[in-house]
Design an enzyme around this catalytic site. Structure first.
Site, PDB file in Angstrom:
ATOM      1  N   LYS A 138      46.262  15.466  -7.078  1.00 23.88           N
ATOM      2  CA  LYS A 138      47.035  14.271  -6.752  1.00 23.88           C
ATOM      3  C   LYS A 138      46.273  13.023  -7.178  1.00 23.88           C
ATOM      4  O   LYS A 138      45.092  12.852  -6.856  1.00 23.88           O
ATOM      5  CB  LYS A 138      47.314  14.240  -5.245  1.00 23.88           C
ATOM      6  CG  LYS A 138      48.216  13.105  -4.790  1.00 23.88           C
ATOM      7  CD  LYS A 138      48.461  13.217  -3.290  1.00 23.88           C
ATOM      8  CE  LYS A 138      49.415  12.144  -2.795  1.00 23.88           C
ATOM      9  NZ  LYS A 138      49.627  12.239  -1.328  1.00 23.88           N
ATOM     10  N   CYS A 190      53.688  15.005  -2.400  1.00 21.32           N
ATOM     11  CA  CYS A 190      54.073  14.120  -1.294  1.00 21.32           C
ATOM     12  C   CYS A 190      54.429  12.713  -1.759  1.00 21.32           C
ATOM     13  O   CYS A 190      55.455  12.482  -2.361  1.00 21.32           O
ATOM     14  CB  CYS A 190      52.949  14.118  -0.245  1.00 21.32           C
ATOM     15  SG  CYS A 190      53.410  13.336   1.315  1.00 21.32           S
ATOM     16  N   GLU A 209      52.569  21.371   0.633  1.00 26.94           N
ATOM     17  CA  GLU A 209      51.296  20.651   0.512  1.00 26.94           C
ATOM     18  C   GLU A 209      50.257  21.220   1.487  1.00 26.94           C
ATOM     19  O   GLU A 209      50.551  21.464   2.658  1.00 26.94           O
ATOM     20  CB  GLU A 209      51.535  19.172   0.817  1.00 26.94           C
ATOM     21  CG  GLU A 209      50.308  18.285   0.687  1.00 26.94           C
ATOM     22  CD  GLU A 209      50.603  16.838   1.060  1.00 26.94           C
ATOM     23  OE1 GLU A 209      49.776  15.964   0.749  1.00 26.94           O
ATOM     24  OE2 GLU A 209      51.669  16.577   1.668  1.00 26.94           O
TER      25      GLU A 209
END
Length: 542
Positions: free
Chosen positions: A367, A419, A302
């Protein structure tokens, strides 16, 4: 002839142990007021030690069984629902305090700005989550039944509120009871049938079984020992079924698709320093070199390469240094200017592939499930007025993407998770667009060498088991792993070590029952547990 006293020898010691367990249970059920709340707090702390890195499953059984007994006593209180809520809240506070203490470490990465917030966060989060456990306890007492049925009522009530915890205000399904079984692939295999919520319902029944035959007072001598034996037997059955599933032949690996997972182990202060982005990029690139005999997917963690698409020099380096047959799946940050002239930033995964004009970012995944306070600020106007800010490195925070995606970069299709998104079951890819594998990129360096990154990895394992899809997980400081479709680690890098995983990509299994039906099996299990639990004679609080 000498007569041997009843209390002598191993048999006498066993009887004393059995009687001691019954007596301790009776004392727990008789506690009132603050002693009851203190015992509930201790029970919650004990139950939380069942999660990574301790995996003390016996303490989960001790903690939840103690809570059941404390609720037995609360049911006799003049204000039973209030007493039960208090016991449940203190249990939840202890449970989440131990389970989520590692959140405090993120505030010390930029200590000069955020350290003052750490005590607030460490206390506020368990206090808020305790509302769910307190409500569950009050609900369990409201519909309580005598004997073993009250375990089913308790488990059903608890899981109704756990499901709510996983969805309310974007949800936080962290350390659901079933997650404690993910320390091994065998313990978590049944999640393929009914997901982590169904596994958690089963785990609660098993954990509460030691209290099943106890009341206030105990129904018979040895009731505690009988309940413990049932709990051990159920645990054995759960693991035996898991080992049996793992014994079946797997689908094997792709012959022409390989993954290279890069773990650079960059300290968080250095990772977010713009002056070091160039150095960090070169480290990732150096670790990514090397040929592969087929299509190669290189995974960077990430935010490994912020604003990569805006750096032509970096793309030229990738064109020169990476194998021609490689697709780079890099955690990145991208931005776009809106019609209002303001920049919007996205926490993204960039797909960088070879094109006729060199390597370019040919696709992005943004995301969509953002971390409250970490990536965006809820109730922004109000909270900024009192001096709070999010931990994101951009003042505006991140904007949310449109939702899950299934991407293709040549070779098997994949769906990315960034994540926090890997903690949500059933939200891995668009409906009707099942990929052949999952890509998870994360950066747990915010949380230090604590239980948090280890618990996060267990949830990645659960997503692979639930979906029947292999997962490649790249973490900045670990733990990076290649996980097969049954949740086994094909390869794994430990925390805080620099390294690379090179391996063939495992194949997917056919869609599991959970992949087909989602939380419907859990809902049916919940209804069945409630129906059986409520079938006995009513014993409602006054």
């Amino acid at each position: 002839m000498l007569r041997i006293a009843e209390t002598d020898g191993p048999a006498g010691a066993a009887r004393r142990l059995v009687d001691g367990l019954d007596a301790a249970a009776l004392r727990l059920a008789r506690l009132e007021g603050w002693p009851r709340r203190g015992a509930a707090l201790a029970a919650g702390v004990a139950a939380a030690l069942a999660f990574a890195p301790f995996y003390a499953l016996a303490l989960m059984a001790a903690g939840f069984s103690a809570l059941v007994l404390l609720l037995d006593g609360a049911a006799e209180d003049p204000r039973p629902r209030r007493a039960a809520f208090a016991a449940g809240w203190f249990f939840g506070f202890g449970y989440h305090l131990v389970g989520l203490y590692w959140l405090a470490f993120s505030f010390f990465v930029q200590a000069e700005e955020f350290a003052w917030m750490a005590p607030i966060a460490v206390a506020a989060m368990p206090a808020f989550l305790g509302l769910f456990s307190g409500t569950a306890a009050a609900l369990a007492v409201s519909f309580r039944r005598a004997g073993w049925r009250r375990i089913l009522v308790f488990a059903a009530a608890w899981m109704i509120l756990e499901y709510a915890r996983g969805h309310v205000l974007t949800g936080l399904p962290w350390n659901l009871p079933g997650q404690a079984l993910a320390g091994t692939a065998a313990g978590a295999q049944s999640a393929a049938l009914y997901g982590v919520y169904g596994l958690s319902l089963v785990a609660l029944v098993v954990a509460g079984a030691p209290a099943a035959f106890l009341g206030a007072p105990a129904r018979s001598r040895g009731a505690a020992a009988k309940g413990i034996a049932v709990s051990v037997a159920l645990t054995g059955l759960l693991f035996a079924a898991g080992f049996a599933r793992l014994a079946f032949p797997g689908p094997g690996d792709h012959d022409d698709a390989f993954v290279r997972i890069v773990q650079p182990n960059i300290p968080q202060r250095e990772k977010i320093d713009p002056d070091l982005w160039g150095r960090n990029f070169r480290l990732h690139t150096e670790l990514s070199k090397g040929e592969a005999p087929g299509r190669l997917f290189i995974l960077w963690p990430e935010n490994a390469a912020p604003l990569l698409a805006e750096a032509p020099a970096a793309l030229d380096i990738l064109s020169q240094e990476l194998p021609v047959n490689a697709a780079l799946l890099a955690g990145s940050v991208r931005r776009e200017e809106g019609a209002d002239g303001r920049w919007r930033y996205y926490n993204s995964l960039a797909v960088v592939a070879q094109t006729p004009v060199g390597r370019r970012a040919v696709a992005y995944y943004d995301k969509h499930h953002l971390v409250p306070f970490g990536e965006y600020l809820p109730f922004e106007t109000l909270l900024r007025a009192v001096g709070l800010a999010q931990l994101a490195p951009y003042d505006e925070g991140f904007a949310a993407g449109v939702g899950p995606r299934t991407l293709n970069a040549g070779g098997p299709s994949f769906s990315p998770l960034i994540c926090y998104e890997a903690i949500f079951p059933g939200a891995l890819h668009p409906k009707g667009e099942r990929p052949e594998w999952l890509v998870a990129v994360t950066n747990d360096a915010w949380f230090g060498d604590t239980s948090g990154p280890r618990q996060h990895l267990d949830q990645a394992r659960l997503r692979a088991i639930e979906s029947g899809l292999p997962m490649a997980r790249a973490a900045n400081t670990g733990a990076s792993a290649l996980i097969d479709a049954r949740g086994r680690y094909v390869a794994r890098l430990p925390l805080y070590e620099q390294g690379v995983i090179d391996a063939p990509l495992p194949r997917a299994l056919p869609p599991t029952p959970y992949a087909r039906f989602g939380d419907l099996p859990f809902a049916l299990m919940l209804a069945l547990a409630a129906a059986i639990g409520l079938a006995g004679g009513a014993r409602r609080p006054r």
